[in-house]
Enzyme design. Structure first.
Site, PDB file in Angstrom:
ATOM      1  N   ASP A   1      21.301 -17.339 -22.947  1.00  0.00           N
ATOM      2  CA  ASP A   1      21.386 -17.271 -21.581  1.00  0.00           C
ATOM      3  C   ASP A   1      20.743 -15.755 -21.087  1.00  0.00           C
ATOM      4  OD1 ASP A   1      22.381 -17.743 -18.887  1.00  0.00           O
ATOM      5  OD2 ASP A   1      24.405 -17.570 -19.564  1.00  0.00           O
TER       6      ASP A   1
ATOM      7  N   GLU B   1      15.724 -14.783 -18.030  1.00  0.00           N
ATOM      8  CA  GLU B   1      14.533 -15.062 -17.452  1.00  0.00           C
ATOM      9  C   GLU B   1      13.525 -13.905 -17.030  1.00  0.00           C
ATOM     10  OE1 GLU B   1      17.623 -17.373 -16.584  1.00  0.00           O
ATOM     11  OE2 GLU B   1      17.774 -15.442 -16.215  1.00  0.00           O
TER      12      GLU B   1
ATOM     13  N   ASP C   1      23.926 -22.221 -13.232  1.00  0.00           N
ATOM     14  CA  ASP C   1      25.234 -21.835 -12.657  1.00  0.00           C
ATOM     15  C   ASP C   1      25.364 -22.654 -11.438  1.00  0.00           C
ATOM     16  OD1 ASP C   1      25.401 -20.057 -14.704  1.00  0.00           O
ATOM     17  OD2 ASP C   1      24.913 -18.297 -13.388  1.00  0.00           O
TER      18      ASP C   1
END
EC number: 3.2.1.84
Length: 921
Positions: A512, A515, A588
């Site tokens: 997770d 980015e 999300d």
């Protein structure tokens, strides 16, 4: 005290961010100088022409030169180098870069490790260049062979590149710079008085190399719609962003960001970036364009009439969609895909970036996740409740709270004191566990991972050359520099049983925040002037950071098992090539009906652009879904390629048994549907692994000339055999479903027949959503319910034969051991089933050396749409008769209460791995 205040401010920031997406935290095009500059350009502004054309190493090589000589002492336009390469299957690669012989200030970054090595083996070595003078031009154009049906044209003055058909009116397919918008900001040397800094909110970007952006227009011909360029929460068919009638005049942004509770119907960028666009039109023809670049990108889809005075004179029967591509840095490294069929384009793209990894069987089942299952007792209770309620599942997930203070590769010794024992208890039921491992490393000198990374110099640096220090879940954090192969190999080694204490062979990984997310960074990410190995600025590699993190983690799990077992790694960030390393999810989302609806175009877009193993959090990550929404989400999610329930820690618990007996029953039925169809899904994953064709597909991929399918993004195909229509509105008990094609469709619930080529209004009761099997297909199933997919290994199969108007059908089944790489060495079963003239035949599709065997039997053969009333069936080579019955359709343990009676051949006694025939008498 000062550090405490900083911590409190960050906590406040994180909690506020989690409440809703704040548009002002992220740049618009007007706040992004390279985008604002590019968008201000007018058609025909390009002043470059082509010269010095030659064939070098099998490529067409030329220079892009200023049309008019440089004047005065101002910025001098230097020649650029153009190379055009041709590959088998109708692929053209165009590269444009600085002329290195002129010693530019630095070498522009070219993305490595994405184009697969096998692609270069498909290169067609050009031998000659033909010339052709286009009407109105003063100089000839260069023409090269692409395939028997296509050729590429490099127009010299004005500069333009396009691919066209050879025959007929030589229809264009895809073109670059047809409107003269090409611009290449050449690298310069900073002189006294130059100020290259850029500011956004409280952050300053030093921009040490100055402006270096690239922009150009791309046109698609015979085009009704364009699709692709994820990741955005928008419609599947991309809406125009500039020109007459455009409401949201903001380009589609490709810049990987940690976006909380994102807006739907927004062109703003999300967690991933794939600069691959697909065009499809009324002729049924499809084409594609891909720009390999890891810097920020902005893409406009231009509305008709965006510039009434520009354009190419085309016959009125032709349609064209113009687009405008802008990037902050990098080079032009683009690919033209000629199609012409939809599946041809996705195969062509897959031949460049690779096909999807073949998942383990367990990964295609249901996953249960939450931030966070709080301790070992909680894990045991959740696991036992699934069994108590007869709900199968395969994987239980642990989020960041399982660690020792957000130190990855560790366990909280109070909450999870016996991690190996916990995993082994799950494994005894055939279940797995996934733990989270993020790229931010807690800056704690007593933490072994931070200590080693610091000593080895393995962190990304800030603009001054020091280890970059940002803020994320652990507090002060540094980030592993995944651009380096050496560092990636080191990272992979952290997953060994020796280094990851408490891990077992049934433990897999979740990446997770990759980015990467930096809570106190510009736009919640890493500063663009941070430095990677070799002095590469983060701006040049940003969109690929998560890709490299995913790659290193996946390779680490392969190393852990000494190359024997397939890895499973879920990533949030995506980039071209991500499909080779595992699954992704859409981030999300929120417990809203609109987020359920937008999950379908998002997953369709991901599949079209190579990411075939994707899904959305069931029920929405944020918020508390009402029971009806959660049930409908499970019913749709059962058909997602990646099927996982997940929720934020501030939400109420939402395991399927917590909403009353009736809702538990409905969610259980949805999950059972997925497990019943696992043989079909696994076969589709193998197709994606071999060809790149997605598991979940837009309707027009199977019906390319049916215009009613082109903008339909509420229904979708699962493979070529199933059509699913979601329910996306509260209180809905009816749905309008368009069923394409000329053949019939059979309702999965009851076998009822519906004609193709029209819209049907039908019931959508709380029990299920509309789903149909296409006439002419055969779908394999397993109808016995078990605790997990591995416990179904030896269960018999059911074949559902949906007959078309000619009383024919066909389908396939793929089987391997479900876990290892032995399938690459021929250890698999691949069968083809054909029903014709009253006979069902099973034949082998695997190569002769394929050596896997199976004792599994075909337990039932269900015929939908059989026109006569047979009395028996003859099975060969057993030379025995099988029982036949007429009755309601069965779907797993469920029996249709009403509907058409179907013919079922019971216990034919044939093995799934052998040749046989079943003849209807």
């Amino acid at each position: 005290m000062r550090s405490l205040l900083f911590v409190l401010s960050l906590i406040c920031f994180c909690s506020q961010t989690a409440l809703s997406w704040k548009k002002e935290e992220f740049r618009s095009c007007d706040q992004t100088p390279f985008c604002k500059r590019a968008r201000s350009r007018t058609p025909g502004a390009c002043s470059l022409i082509v010269g010095d054309v030659s064939i070098t190493d099998g490529d067409l090589v030329a220079k892009l030169l200023p049309k008019a000589p440089n004047q005065g002492d101002g910025d001098q336009i230097k020649p650029l180098i153009l190379s055009l390469s041709v590959y088998k299957d109708g692929i053209v690669r165009l590269k444009i870069d600085e002329d290195h012989s002129l010693n530019p200030p630095k070498k522009r970054f070219q993305v490595p490790d994405v184009v697969v090595s096998e692609f270069e083996e498909k290169k067609i070595w050009l031998q000659k260049v033909a010339t052709e003078t286009i009407s109105g031009d003063t100089s000839p154009s260069s023409v090269v062979y692409v395939s028997d049906g296509y050729e590429a044209v490099v127009r010299h003055d004005p500069f333009e590149v396009y691919v066209r058909e050879k025959s007929g009116d030589r229809r264009r397919v895809v073109s670059l710079n047809s409107h003269g918008l090409f611009d290449f900001e050449q690298l310069g040397r900073k002189t006294e008085g130059d100020n290259w800094e850029e500011k956004f909110r409280t952050h300053t970007d030093s921009r040490p190399s100055g402006p270096q952006s690239i922009s150009f227009d791309v046109s698609f011909y015979d085009s009704s719609f364009v699709y692709g360029i994820p990741e955005h929460a928008t419609s599947f068919a991309l809406k125009p962003t500039k020109g007459p009638g455009v409401e949201e005049s903001e380009p589609y942004r490709l810049f990987n960001l940690d976006v909380f509770e994102y807006d739907h119907e927004s062109p703003f960028g999300l967690y991933g970036s794939i600069p691959f666009m697909v065009s499809h039109g009324k002729s049924g023809k499809t084409s594609g364009f891909f720009w390999l670049n890891a810097a920020e990108m902005q893409i406009d889809v231009l509305a008709n009439g965006w510039d009434a005075e520009s354009g190419i004179s085309l016959p009125s029967s032709h349609s064209r969609i113009d687009t405008f591509w802008m990037s902050e840095a990098g080079i032009v490294d683009t690919f033209f895909f000629v199609g012409p069929e939809p599946k041809d384009v996705v195969k062509q793209y897959a031949s460049v970036t690779g096909t999807s990894a073949m998942p383990q069987l367990f990964a295609t089942g249901y996953h249960q996740c939450r931030w966070n299952y709080k301790d070992e007792e909680d894990v045991a209770q959740v696991d036992s409740k699934f069994d108590e309620h007869d709900i199968p599942y395969d994987v239980l997930w642990l989020d960041i709270e399982h660690t020792d203070g957000k130190r990855y590769f560790t366990w909280d010794s109070v909450l999870f004191p016996h991690p190996e024992e916990m995993q082994k208890k799950l494994a005894a039921k055939g279940r797995k566990m996934v733990t989270i491992v993020d790229p931010h490393i807690k800056r704690d000198d007593s933490y072994f991972l931070h200590k080693e990374a610091t000593q080895m110099g393995y962190y990304v640096k800030d603009s001054s050359g020091k280890d970059f220090d940002g803020w994320c879940w652990p507090g002060s954090s540094s980030y592993i520099d995944m651009l380096s192969p050496e560092i990636r190999k080191w990272w992979g080694g952290r997953f060994s049983y020796k280094n990851y204490v408490g891990s077992t062979p049934s433990l897999y990984t979740w990446n997770d925040m990759n980015e990467p997310s930096v809570f106190n960074g510009p736009e919640v990410t890493m500063p663009r002037d941070a430095l990677h190995v070799g002095g590469v600025e983060h701006r040049e590699v940003h969109n690929a950071y998560g890709y490299y993190f995913h790659m290193a983690t996946s390779d680490g799990l392969v190393m852990r098992e000494e190359g024997k077992d397939r890895p499973f790694v879920l990533s949030r960030a995506i980039f071209p090539g991500t499909q080779r390393y595992g699954a992704i999810w859409t981030g999300d989302n929120t417990a809203e009906w609109e987020h359920l609806r937008v999950s379908i175009p998002m997953i369709l877009t991901l599949g079209l652009t190579g990411i075939t193993f994707s899904g959305a959090d069931i029920g929405g990550f944020f918020g508390n879904p009402e029971p009806e929404l959660l049930v409908r989400w499970y019913q749709v999610g059962a058909y997602y390629p990646f099927f996982r329930g997940h929720a934020h820690h501030d939400t109420k618990r939402r395991e399927p048994w917590l909403f009353g007996e009736r809702n538990t029953e409905l969610m259980r039925d949805a999950i059972h549907t997925r497990y019943t169809l696992l043989p079909y899904f696994y076969t589709l994953f193998r197709e994606a692994n071999v060809t790149g064709v997605p598991v979940v597909r837009p309707l027009w991929m199977e019906f390319p000339q049916d215009e009613a399918t082109f903008s339909n993004d509420e229904a979708f195909m699962v493979g070529s055999g199933l059509l699913v229509q979601g329910v996306y509105t509260k209180g809905t008990t009816q749905a309008s479903v368009y069923l394409p094609g000329k053949e019939s469709w059979y309702d999965l619930r009851n076998g009822k027949t519906y004609v193709g080529g029209k819209t049907h209004k039908m019931d959508a009761p709380e029990e299920s959503i509309p789903a149909f099997q296409k006439a002419g297909t055969i779908i394999p199933r397993k109808d016995r319910f078990r605790r997990s997919s591995s416990q179904m290994d030896n269960d018999p199969y059911t074949l559902v034969v949906a007959l078309n108007s000619s009383q024919e059908a066909e389908g396939e089944l793929y089987i391997d051991d479900g876990k290892s790489f032995e399938f690459r060495r021929g250890s698999y079963i691949h069968r083809r089933f054909v029903f014709s003239k009253g006979v069902l035949t099973s034949t082998n599709l695997a190569p002769p050396e394929a050596r896997l065997s199976s004792q599994c039997l075909i337990d039932r053969i269900i015929l939908l749409g059989h026109s006569s009333g047979p009395k028996s069936a003859l099975v060969e080579p057993l030379n025995q008769k099988a029982e036949i019955e007429m009755g309601p359709l069965r779907m797993g343990g469920l029996v249709a209460s009403s509907g058409t009676k179907v013919l079922t051949i019971r216990k034919p006694g044939v093995r799934v791995d052998q040749d046989w025939t079943v003849k209807i008498l």
